[in-house]
Design a protein around this motif. Structure first.
Motif, PDB file in Angstrom:
ATOM      1  N   UNK A   1     126.377  72.005  50.711  1.00  0.00           N
ATOM      2  CA  UNK A   1     126.827  70.729  50.386  1.00  0.00           C
ATOM      3  C   UNK A   1     126.072  70.361  49.165  1.00  0.00           C
ATOM      4  N   UNK A   2     124.879  70.580  49.084  1.00  0.00           N
ATOM      5  CA  UNK A   2     123.986  70.263  47.741  1.00  0.00           C
ATOM      6  C   UNK A   2     124.623  70.723  46.636  1.00  0.00           C
ATOM      7  N   UNK A   3     124.938  72.138  46.718  1.00  0.00           N
ATOM      8  CA  UNK A   3     125.724  72.834  45.551  1.00  0.00           C
ATOM      9  C   UNK A   3     126.890  72.261  45.074  1.00  0.00           C
ATOM     10  N   UNK A   4     127.931  72.133  46.063  1.00  0.00           N
ATOM     11  CA  UNK A   4     129.027  71.713  45.943  1.00  0.00           C
ATOM     12  C   UNK A   4     129.197  70.215  45.542  1.00  0.00           C
ATOM     13  N   UNK A   5     128.545  69.409  46.042  1.00  0.00           N
ATOM     14  CA  UNK A   5     128.726  68.223  45.596  1.00  0.00           C
ATOM     15  C   UNK A   5     127.719  67.695  44.400  1.00  0.00           C
ATOM     16  N   UNK A   6     126.712  68.233  44.306  1.00  0.00           N
ATOM     17  CA  UNK A   6     125.831  68.314  43.155  1.00  0.00           C
ATOM     18  C   UNK A   6     126.514  68.665  42.005  1.00  0.00           C
ATOM     19  N   UNK A   7     127.148  69.868  41.978  1.00  0.00           N
ATOM     20  CA  UNK A   7     127.799  70.647  40.937  1.00  0.00           C
ATOM     21  C   UNK A   7     129.061  69.839  40.468  1.00  0.00           C
ATOM     22  N   UNK A   8     129.861  69.221  41.331  1.00  0.00           N
ATOM     23  CA  UNK A   8     130.902  68.351  40.846  1.00  0.00           C
ATOM     24  C   UNK A   8     130.335  67.229  40.323  1.00  0.00           C
TER      25      UNK A   8
ATOM     26  N   UNK B   1     126.769  63.308  35.410  1.00  0.00           N
ATOM     27  CA  UNK B   1     125.667  62.910  36.058  1.00  0.00           C
ATOM     28  C   UNK B   1     124.500  63.772  35.583  1.00  0.00           C
ATOM     29  N   UNK B   2     123.308  63.234  35.505  1.00  0.00           N
ATOM     30  CA  UNK B   2     122.165  64.143  35.031  1.00  0.00           C
ATOM     31  C   UNK B   2     121.775  64.879  36.062  1.00  0.00           C
ATOM     32  N   UNK B   3     120.908  65.853  35.974  1.00  0.00           N
ATOM     33  CA  UNK B   3     120.329  66.922  37.158  1.00  0.00           C
ATOM     34  C   UNK B   3     119.707  66.057  38.203  1.00  0.00           C
ATOM     35  N   UNK B   4     118.998  65.250  38.132  1.00  0.00           N
ATOM     36  CA  UNK B   4     118.277  64.398  39.019  1.00  0.00           C
ATOM     37  C   UNK B   4     119.421  63.608  40.002  1.00  0.00           C
ATOM     38  N   UNK B   5     120.335  62.962  39.254  1.00  0.00           N
ATOM     39  CA  UNK B   5     121.202  62.336  40.181  1.00  0.00           C
ATOM     40  C   UNK B   5     122.180  63.226  40.712  1.00  0.00           C
ATOM     41  N   UNK B   6     122.528  64.497  40.435  1.00  0.00           N
ATOM     42  CA  UNK B   6     123.188  65.623  40.867  1.00  0.00           C
ATOM     43  C   UNK B   6     122.414  65.881  42.237  1.00  0.00           C
ATOM     44  N   UNK B   7     121.110  66.012  42.135  1.00  0.00           N
ATOM     45  CA  UNK B   7     120.503  66.352  43.333  1.00  0.00           C
ATOM     46  C   UNK B   7     120.614  65.301  44.327  1.00  0.00           C
TER      47      UNK B   7
ATOM     48  N   UNK C   1     113.663  62.207  46.832  1.00  0.00           N
ATOM     49  CA  UNK C   1     114.426  62.376  45.820  1.00  0.00           C
ATOM     50  C   UNK C   1     114.496  61.340  44.913  1.00  0.00           C
ATOM     51  N   UNK C   2     114.665  59.796  45.606  1.00  0.00           N
ATOM     52  CA  UNK C   2     114.693  58.701  44.995  1.00  0.00           C
ATOM     53  C   UNK C   2     113.313  58.006  44.346  1.00  0.00           C
TER      54      UNK C   2
END
Length: 118
Positions: free
Chosen positions: A31-38, A44-50, A102-103
């Motif tokens: 879920x992290x990789x799939x949703x963060x990757x999209x 989005x920047x890397x932090x927002x992707x995470x 994360x936030x």
């Protein structure tokens, strides 16, 4: 709650325990990789992707209903129902903690009290 109460750990052996652990890890990371990757592809920047990936990691009532339906029609063996329940419980419990970290920190984009947007 009634669906979770029907979960039986009878017949759980070492192989099934390892499967449960791997199922939870793969379920959460995918879920992290799939949703963060999209979200990265959407700019989005890397932090927002995470943050997006972590926020989407929770599984809940929909996964529970689908798993129960699969169990009732015989598509899912009852011994594989417990890993689904475990994934739902683990992801529901760890996501708030992970999202808080994360936030937290610098430049989260959130306004502090009294801060104005112009």
């Amino acid at each position: 709650a009634s669906i979770g109460l029907k979960t039986s750990l009878a017949g759980t052996d070492l192989t099934l325990i390892w499967f449960m652990i791997a199922f939870v890890i793969v379920g959460c990371i995918s879920k992290i990789i799939g949703c963060g990757g999209i979200s990265r592809l959407l700019g989005f920047n890397w932090r927002e992707c995470g943050q997006i990936g972590l926020g989407m990691m929770v599984r809940g009532e929909v996964a529970l209903i689908v798993a129960q339906k699969g169990l009732s029609v015989g598509m899912v063996d009852s011994k594989y129902f417990a890993p689904v329940i475990l994934l739902i419980i683990v992801s529901s419990m760890i996501v708030p903690v992970l999202l808080k970290s994360a936030f937290s920190g610098k430049n989260t984009g959130a306004l502090s009290a009294g801060e104005k947007t112009d």
